[in-house]
Scaffold this active site. Structure first.
Site, PDB file in Angstrom:
ATOM      1  N   LEU A  46       0.824  -1.209   0.000  1.00 16.50           N
ATOM      2  CA  LEU A  46       0.000   0.000   0.000  1.00 16.50           C
ATOM      3  C   LEU A  46       0.858   1.259   0.000  1.00 16.50           C
ATOM      4  O   LEU A  46       0.457   2.296  -0.517  1.00 16.50           O
ATOM      5  CB  LEU A  46      -0.910   0.021   1.242  1.00 16.50           C
ATOM      6  CG  LEU A  46      -1.992  -1.059   1.323  1.00 16.50           C
ATOM      7  CD1 LEU A  46      -2.651  -1.040   2.702  1.00 16.50           C
ATOM      8  CD2 LEU A  46      -3.042  -0.836   0.234  1.00 16.50           C
ATOM      9  N   GLY A  47       2.035   1.161   0.594  1.00 17.35           N
ATOM     10  CA  GLY A  47       2.903   2.332   0.646  1.00 17.35           C
ATOM     11  C   GLY A  47       4.137   2.066   1.484  1.00 17.35           C
ATOM     12  O   GLY A  47       4.279   1.027   2.131  1.00 17.35           O
ATOM     13  N   GLY A  49       6.856   3.878   4.354  1.00 15.07           N
ATOM     14  CA  GLY A  49       7.027   4.951   5.325  1.00 15.07           C
ATOM     15  C   GLY A  49       8.424   4.916   5.917  1.00 15.07           C
ATOM     16  O   GLY A  49       9.253   4.079   5.555  1.00 15.07           O
ATOM     17  N   GLN A  51       9.288   4.005   8.799  1.00 15.66           N
ATOM     18  CA  GLN A  51       9.540   2.848   9.660  1.00 15.66           C
ATOM     19  C   GLN A  51       9.411   1.512   8.923  1.00 15.66           C
ATOM     20  O   GLN A  51       9.801   0.477   9.454  1.00 15.66           O
ATOM     21  CB  GLN A  51       8.568   2.858  10.836  1.00 15.66           C
ATOM     22  CG  GLN A  51       8.781   4.043  11.777  1.00 15.66           C
ATOM     23  CD  GLN A  51       7.726   4.077  12.859  1.00 15.66           C
ATOM     24  OE1 GLN A  51       6.542   3.882  12.603  1.00 15.66           O
ATOM     25  NE2 GLN A  51       8.152   4.333  14.072  1.00 15.66           N
ATOM     26  N   GLY A  52       8.842   1.516   7.727  1.00 20.78           N
ATOM     27  CA  GLY A  52       8.699   0.252   7.027  1.00 20.78           C
ATOM     28  C   GLY A  52       7.709   0.302   5.880  1.00 20.78           C
ATOM     29  O   GLY A  52       7.332   1.374   5.416  1.00 20.78           O
ATOM     30  N   ASP A 165       3.854  14.360  14.498  1.00 17.97           N
ATOM     31  CA  ASP A 165       4.155  14.234  13.059  1.00 17.97           C
ATOM     32  C   ASP A 165       2.880  14.406  12.237  1.00 17.97           C
ATOM     33  O   ASP A 165       2.595  13.617  11.331  1.00 17.97           O
ATOM     34  CB  ASP A 165       4.804  12.895  12.761  1.00 17.97           C
ATOM     35  CG  ASP A 165       5.578  12.894  11.431  1.00 17.97           C
ATOM     36  OD1 ASP A 165       5.848  13.996  10.905  1.00 17.97           O
ATOM     37  OD2 ASP A 165       5.892  11.804  10.921  1.00 17.97           O
TER      38      ASP A 165
END
Length: 322
Positions: A46-47, A49, A51-52, A165
């Site tokens: 899906l995407g 980031g 962090q992962g 964030d």
């Protein structure tokens, strides 16, 4: 072995110390999550980031989920992973993404969330989803929903939570295009009488509170500043960092700075997205812009808080919970 290395004991300790305030967190089996994503196939991504990687999965009971798979086993990042589980386990709000559980018995830890189908707010603001442009009315509603979520985090959760964030890529849109605040890896919960946390500066350029940048003190008003940047994105359709052409060179300037200068020079309507000018009244747009300007005040004390009430759009009453 993996359970201990991935912070399982720390997670158990954190959850037990917050026993009265947390939702039930399920510990998923690795095989179950592997089956749900077809062994984490590329077409399930899906995407990506900081962090992962996030994958789309379907559990045995038919529920769709989003599974965040950490990039690497990094001892320094484990605390952020555990922090996100504990923070989200304390939150129950319709405009905050819901965590379902985690898996710690794999080489890298996994987080399991409710599946939010319509991507990020940033994709719509920047026109990447051409078949479904955001109307002015939808933008007003989304802004109100984000404000409501932040008001809850700051003032109504069991313990106040600083998100740290807030940005349009961390706002997801569900099947009805309602806002869902996501990504709590760097969030902090504080005691009720605590006004700030002192940390090394951490955040995303373009959204970073200048007061926090200079003092290392993050407050709820730092989240308000970031929210103000999102408001300007909704108003202008521009990215948080934009290019400003001067003479023969492009100078890169934060959208917030550009917006404040345009307000001071009474050139707001030169930068408002064309669609918004067609659909919204100039009075309503001006009120929305004034609110964004207040959120972006250099002095955090002068930014609005949860006691503020505003009229947006000239006719719709919006309680801006910030």
């Amino acid at each position: 072995m993996f359970f201990k290395r991935n912070g399982g004991l720390l997670l158990e300790q954190q959850l037990s110390s917050n026993k009265g305030n947390v939702e039930k967190i399920k510990l998923f089996k690795s095989k179950e999550l592997e089956r749900s994503t077809h062994n984490f196939k590329i077409n399930r991504i899906l995407g990506h980031g900081g962090q992962g990687t996030v994958y789309k999965g379907m559990l045995a009971d038919g529920r769709l989920v989003a599974i965040k798979k950490s990039k690497i086993v990094d001892e320094g990042k484990l605390s952020e992973f555990i922090n996100e589980v504990v923070i989200l386990s304390q939150i129950n709000h319709r405009n905050v993404v819901k965590i379902l559980g985690c898996c710690l018995e794999t080489e890298v830890p996994l987080l399991v969330y409710e599946f939010i189908p319509n991507g990020t707010l940033a994709e719509y603001i920047q026109g990447k989803v051409e078949e479904f442009p955001l109307t002015w009315a939808m933008r007003l509603r989304i802004a109100t929903e984000i404000a409501g979520a932040l008001s809850y985090l700051h003032g109504a959760a069991s313990f106040p939570i600083f998100h740290r964030d807030i940005k349009s890529t961390n706002i997801l849109l569900d099947e009805k295009y309602r806002a869902k605040v996501a990504d709590f890896g760097t969030s902090r919960s504080v005691s009720i009488d605590q006004t700030h946390v002192t940390t090394l500066v951490n955040g995303t350029f373009g959204y970073l509170d200048p007061e926090y940048f200079h003092s290392n003190r993050f407050t709820d008003k730092s989240d308000v500043y970031s929210f103000g940047v999102v408001l300007v994105e909704l108003l202008t359709g521009q990215k948080p960092v934009c290019a400003v052409t001067r003479s023969e060179e492009d100078e890169y300037r934060s959208l917030a700075t550009h917006f404040i200068i345009s307000m001071q020079e009474d050139r707001l309507f030169d930068y408002v997205e064309a669609r918004i000018l067609k659909e919204g009244s100039k009075t309503g747009i001006k009120v929305f812009a004034n609110l964004a300007e207040r959120c972006l005040n250099f002095n955090g004390r002068n930014r609005p808080n949860e006691r503020g009430h505003y009229r947006v759009g000239g006719h719709s009453k919006v309680r801006n919970n910030l």
